[in-house]
Design a protein around this motif. Structure first.
Motif, short mmCIF file in Angstrom:
data_model
loop_
_atom_site.label_atom_id
_atom_site.label_comp_id
_atom_site.label_asym_id
_atom_site.label_seq_id
_atom_site.Cartn_x
_atom_site.Cartn_y
_atom_site.Cartn_z
N UNK A 1 0.84 -1.20 0.00
CA UNK A 1 0.00 0.00 0.00
C UNK A 1 0.87 1.25 0.00
N UNK A 2 0.57 2.19 -0.90
CA UNK A 2 1.19 3.52 -0.84
C UNK A 2 0.50 4.28 0.28
N UNK A 3 1.29 4.75 1.25
CA UNK A 3 0.73 5.41 2.41
C UNK A 3 0.56 6.90 2.16
N UNK A 4 -0.47 7.46 2.79
CA UNK A 4 -0.72 8.90 2.79
C UNK A 4 -0.94 9.34 4.22
N UNK A 5 -0.56 10.57 4.51
CA UNK A 5 -0.70 11.06 5.87
C UNK A 5 -2.15 10.98 6.32
N UNK A 6 -2.34 10.40 7.51
CA UNK A 6 -3.68 10.18 8.05
C UNK A 6 -4.16 8.76 7.91
N UNK A 7 -3.42 7.92 7.19
CA UNK A 7 -3.81 6.52 7.07
C UNK A 7 -3.71 5.82 8.42
N UNK A 8 -4.67 4.92 8.69
CA UNK A 8 -4.69 4.14 9.92
C UNK A 8 -4.22 2.72 9.60
N UNK A 9 -3.19 2.28 10.31
CA UNK A 9 -2.59 0.97 10.08
C UNK A 9 -2.92 0.09 11.29
#
Length: 228
Positions: A77-85
């Protein structure tokens, strides 16, 4: 080299913040990880975040219980700020509050540009939706934040730098999905004087089959053995 921030929102390590970590970053329960979490449900080396062509990419390291990003199972997954892991019993928030606020602002700006709204109208809309605090810095525990990010996010960009063969393969996949979706949409029948539509059982099964094929593609893409 990219520097990333991860905040622990839930789990035994709740409240810990890992600032300005140099990539690559690994997360797991064993020593030797960049972030070691006290969580028996995560794997020894559970996931890795690395930089690739200016993007920050999360890879699940074939963990036992898997990794979810924004509620969806992900191998890659390409991450973006605010993503919940989510991994095991732990939930990590990707990015600092300032980085997440900047992403929200950029998304709102793009939405305004597309809709032709004024900046004043946008601020009013954002304030009423509870997407950000008065300071402009969102609270990561606020459920409105994830809803706002998902609602405002644009479609993902296509990968850059594809070879002609890779571009042709991607075109084949997208065309396959486009044709199947078009046929399913054309099969829908609307109910008279109602906002409801009907899809017969055969076409419903075709829709399920299409979802399964997409799931297969996603699994293959996330499998390191398929990478060059």
């Amino acid at each position: 080299m990219a520097l990333i921030t991860l905040q622990v929102l839930d789990g035994a390590d709740r409240g810990r913040v890992f600032h300005n970590l140099s990539t690559p970053v690994t997360v797991g329960r064993e020593e030797g990880n960049t972030i070691q979490l006290n969580d028996e449900r995560i794997s020894r080396f559970h996931l890795k975040i690395q930089e690739d062509q200016g993007r920050l990419v999360l890879t699940d390291l074939q963990s036992t219980n898997g990794t979810k990003v924004n509620g969806e199972d992900m191998q890659l997954k390409i991450l973006r700020f605010g993503d919940m892991i989510a991994l095991g019993r732990s939930v990590l928030l990707f990015g600092s509050r300032e980085q997440i606020a900047e992403r929200l602002a950029n998304l709102r700006r793009d939405q305004l540009h597309n809709a032709g709204q004024s900046e004043h109208d946008a601020r009013a809309t954002v304030g009423s939706a509870g997407e950000a605090q008065a300071s402009g810095v969102p609270d990561p525990t606020d459920p409105h934040m994830q809803q706002a990010l998902q609602r405002l996010e644009k479609f993902p960009d296509l990968p850059a730098g594809l070879t002609p063969g890779q571009a042709a393969q991607l075109s084949d996949i997208m065309n396959f999905l486009h044709v199947r979706l078009r046929l399913l949409i054309e099969s829908v029948q609307g109910e008279k004087n109602s906002e409801r539509v009907n899809l017969d059982q055969r076409h419903w099964q075709n829709l399920i089959d299409l979802q399964m094929q997409v799931a297969t593609y996603l699994r293959q893409i996330g499998d390191p053995s398929h990478h060059g």
